[in-house]
Design an enzyme around this catalytic site. Structure first.
Site, PDB file in Angstrom:
ATOM      1  N   ARG A 224      42.217  39.086  49.219  1.00 12.02           N
ATOM      2  CA  ARG A 224      41.591  39.901  50.263  1.00 12.02           C
ATOM      3  C   ARG A 224      42.420  41.172  50.458  1.00 12.02           C
ATOM      4  NH1 ARG A 224      37.312  37.825  49.614  1.00 12.02           N
ATOM      5  NH2 ARG A 224      36.266  36.379  51.013  1.00 12.02           N
ATOM      6  N   HIS A 272      35.378  44.848  44.366  1.00 11.39           N
ATOM      7  CA  HIS A 272      35.126  43.492  44.865  1.00 11.39           C
ATOM      8  C   HIS A 272      34.034  42.795  44.039  1.00 11.39           C
ATOM      9  CE1 HIS A 272      35.601  40.844  48.654  1.00 11.39           C
ATOM     10  NE2 HIS A 272      35.101  40.111  47.680  1.00 11.39           N
TER      11      HIS A 272
END
Ligand code: NDP
Ligand code: OXD
Length: 309
Positions: A224, A272
């Site tokens: 993350r 991502h």
């Protein structure tokens, strides 16, 4: 028995069909506007939790994340009896294995430097490092960390992994907990981060951690964005303490225009995309999780509320 679905219409086409076939006893409602009585809702499938969830849905039993992570939820906001369940699918693991392999090989084979040389129309070759001389270490040994190690196994890198509780993984040197971190980092030339974001792991990829790696180490980060201290990474790349990074996640996403990562010669940035929950696999996982919840059976993606993952 109602499932409130709050995600994309593309995903819903598949989910609605699979739920109708595999769980016809459940009412599938798409969107809050379509709901007659919030008290009917037993299950919610979403990425972002709706506001005031506990008050609005007094009979909620399961909050299903449509992704692999749950850090987007405020777990402290949910009544203790609500089960939080994330996606655990074969495709998620397989795709992450491919991404990490790509990132590790790009770092191992100096891809950013070769790309620069191509731009400059230059043909120099660098020193060759064999895979047995490049030690890879994975932070996080869950579904995705283990899949990454399995995918890397054929290449011959010495492999290690770090987790909260010590694991026994064939062909992998394992370390655990804060006490095991320094030894793990000392033996790691390419560091892969596949940790969940929790209060304990936020900011873990920082100046101290980079300093504990061997000089010239490289980073592959697909956890993350909030794990990574951007300034610390830039400083480590500038000083040569780190020699490259592959980043799939940043904070924020996307990065603002002009952020130094966009054009950094030693950074490969991807938006991502390391892995993804296939809609069909996700729906099958959701049906299975709800069935298991009803039957009181163990659920693969059930989040430990106190650990936060
Ligand atoms: P899991 O919950 O299966 O595994 C998490 C691992 O991290 C476990 O091995 C756990 O240790 C370890 N861990 C957690 N906290 C600590 C800590 N404080 N110290 C040491 N180890 C710790 O997660 P997944 O493998 O399924 O996913 C990992 C993460 O990948 C997600 O949470 C998300 O952040 C990221 N992700 C990224 C995607 C992308 O496309 N870039 C897509 C999907 C997920 P233990 O086993 O001992 O509990
Ligand atoms: C996820 C993600 O958690 O996309 O599924 O990162």
């Amino acid at each position: 028995m109602t499932l409130l679905y709050l995600s994309s219409p593309e995903r819903s086409i598949i989910w609605r069909e699979i739920f109708a076939r595999q769980m016809p006893e459940l009412t599938f409602i798409e969107g809050i506007e379509a709901l007659n009585d919030a008290a009917d809702v037993r299950y919610i499938a979403t990425w972002d939790a709706p506001p005031d969830i506990a008050k609005t849905y007094p009979n909620l039993e399961v909050l299903l994340s449509v992704g692999a992570g749950v850090d987007q939820f405020d777990l402290s906001d949910l009544p203790e009896n609500v089960n939080v369940i994330r996606m655990v699918t074969p495709g998620l693991a397989q795709m992450m294995g491919g991404y990490v392999t790509m990132g590790v090989l790009a770092m191992h084979r100096d891809l950013p430097r070769h790309a620069q040389q191509q731009q400059a129309q230059k043909w120099p070759s660098g020193p060759t490092v064999m895979t047995r001389q490049r030690r890879v270490g994975v932070l996080g040994l869950g579904l995705l960390g283990k899949a990454a190690l399995t995918a890397l196994a054929p290449f011959g890198f010495p492999l290690a992994g770090w987790s909260r509780a010590l694991k026994d993984i064939d062909g992998v040197e394992t370390f655990a907990g804060p006490d095991g971190l320094a030894d793990f980092l000392t033996r790691t030339d390419i560091l892969v981060c596949l940790l969940p974001l929790t209060d304990e792991t936020r900011g873990i990829l920082n100046a101290d951690l980079f300093a504990a790696l061997p000089k010239g180490a490289r980073l592959v980060h697909a956890g993350r964005g909030e794990h990574l201290d951007h300034d610390a990474l830039l400083a480590a790349l500038d000083s040569g303490q780190l020699d490259g990074a592959v980043l799939d996640v940043t904070d924020p996403e996307p990065l603002p225009q002009g952020h130094p990562f966009w054009a950094h010669p030693k950074i490969i940035l991807t938006p991502h995309i390391a892995t993804f929950t296939d809609f069909e696999e996700g729906a099958i996982c959701a049906v299975d999780s709800i069935r298991r919840h009803i039957a009181g059976l163990p659920i693969a993606g059930k989040v430990n509320r106190s650990k936060g993952y």
